[in-house]
Design an enzyme around this catalytic site. Structure first.
Site, PDB file in Angstrom:
ATOM      1  N   HIS A  69       0.731  -1.420   0.050  1.00 51.00           N
ATOM      2  CA  HIS A  69       0.418  -0.073   0.237  1.00 51.00           C
ATOM      3  C   HIS A  69       0.986   1.357  -0.513  1.00 51.00           C
ATOM      4  CE1 HIS A  69      -4.462  -1.263   1.104  1.00 51.00           C
ATOM      5  NE2 HIS A  69      -3.952  -2.582   0.710  1.00 51.00           N
ATOM      6  N   VAL A  73       1.419   3.293  -3.643  1.00 46.70           N
ATOM      7  CA  VAL A  73       1.344   5.162  -3.777  1.00 46.70           C
ATOM      8  C   VAL A  73       2.290   6.008  -4.206  1.00 46.70           C
ATOM      9  CG1 VAL A  73      -0.879   6.955  -2.602  1.00 46.70           C
ATOM     10  CG2 VAL A  73      -1.652   4.882  -2.603  1.00 46.70           C
TER      11      VAL A  73
END
Length: 173
Positions: A69, A73
Site C-alpha cells: 500500500h 501510492v
C-alpha cells in the site's frame, strides 16, 4: 505448498520491483547505505519483526500488505505510516486502508524505537518497512533478495491517493 511458494516468489518479485521503481530523480540507493552510520540496522529490524512474527503469525502478511500500500501510492516513502491529526487527514483515512492491520504498523514502530536507541535519526521508516518486508518474506519461506536502501520518508500523506491509486477488490482484470 507449491501454491504458497509461487505466491511468495510473486510477492518477492513485486517487492523487488517496488523498491527499485521510485519516481523522480534516481536516488542513490545502495544495499550498504547504513554500513557506516548504523551498521546493525538490518539485524535490529530483523530481531524485532521476527519476534513479532513468532508471537503473531499474521505479522508477515500484514507488513507485506502495508509495504504494498505504501509503495503503490507515490513510491516507497512511508507516507502510509503518517498518522492523521485533528487538522489534516492522511493515507490511513482512505477507505481502502482502513483494513490495514495494526500489528504491521506496530512492527515498524517497534523497529524504529529500537533503531533510535542505537543510532538516532539515521534510518528512515521507508527503509524499515522495506527491510521488515524482506525479512518476513524470507522468514516465511520466500527468497532473500537485495534491498537497496537510502529512501527518505515522506513529509506528507494524501488521504485521497490510495483510493485512486490502489486496485480495489471489485476491479476487473
Amino acid at each position: 505448498m507449491r501454491r504458497l511458494s509461487l505466491l511468495l516468489l510473486a510477492a518477492a518479485a513485486l517487492l523487488a520491483a517496488a523498491v527499485s521503481a521510485e519516481p523522480g530523480p534516481a536516488p542513490k540507493l545502495s544495499p550498504d547505505f547504513y554500513s557506516q552510520t548504523c551498521p546493525r540496522a538490518e539485524r535490529i529490524i530483523a530481531e524485532v519483526v521476527q519476534s513479532k512474527q513468532m508471537a503473531n503469525p499474521t505479522t508477515a502478511a500484514g507488513v507485506l500488505r502495508v509495504f504494498f500500500h505504501d509503495c503503490f501510492v507515490s513510491g516507497c516513502d512511508a507516507s502510509v505510516l503518517i498518522a492523521p491529526t485533528h487538522y489534516a487527514k492522511s493515507e490511513k483515512d482512505a477507505d481502502i486502508n482502513h483494513s490495514l492491520p495494526g500489528d504491521a504498523f506496530d512492527a515498524v514502530v517497534r523497529s524504529k524505537l529500537a533503531l533510535e536507541l542505537e543510532c538516532p535519526g539515521v534510518v528512515s521508516c521507508a527503509d524499515i518497512l522495506a527491510i521488515a518486508s524482506r525479512v518476513l518474506v524470507t522468514m516465511t519461506g520466500g527468497p532473500r533478495y537485495p534491498v537497496p536502501l537510502g529512501r527518505k520518508d515522506s513529509l506528507s500523506s494524501n488521504p485521497a491517493a490510495p483510493d485512486v491509486e490502489l486496485p480495489h477488490s471489485n476491479f476487473t482484470v
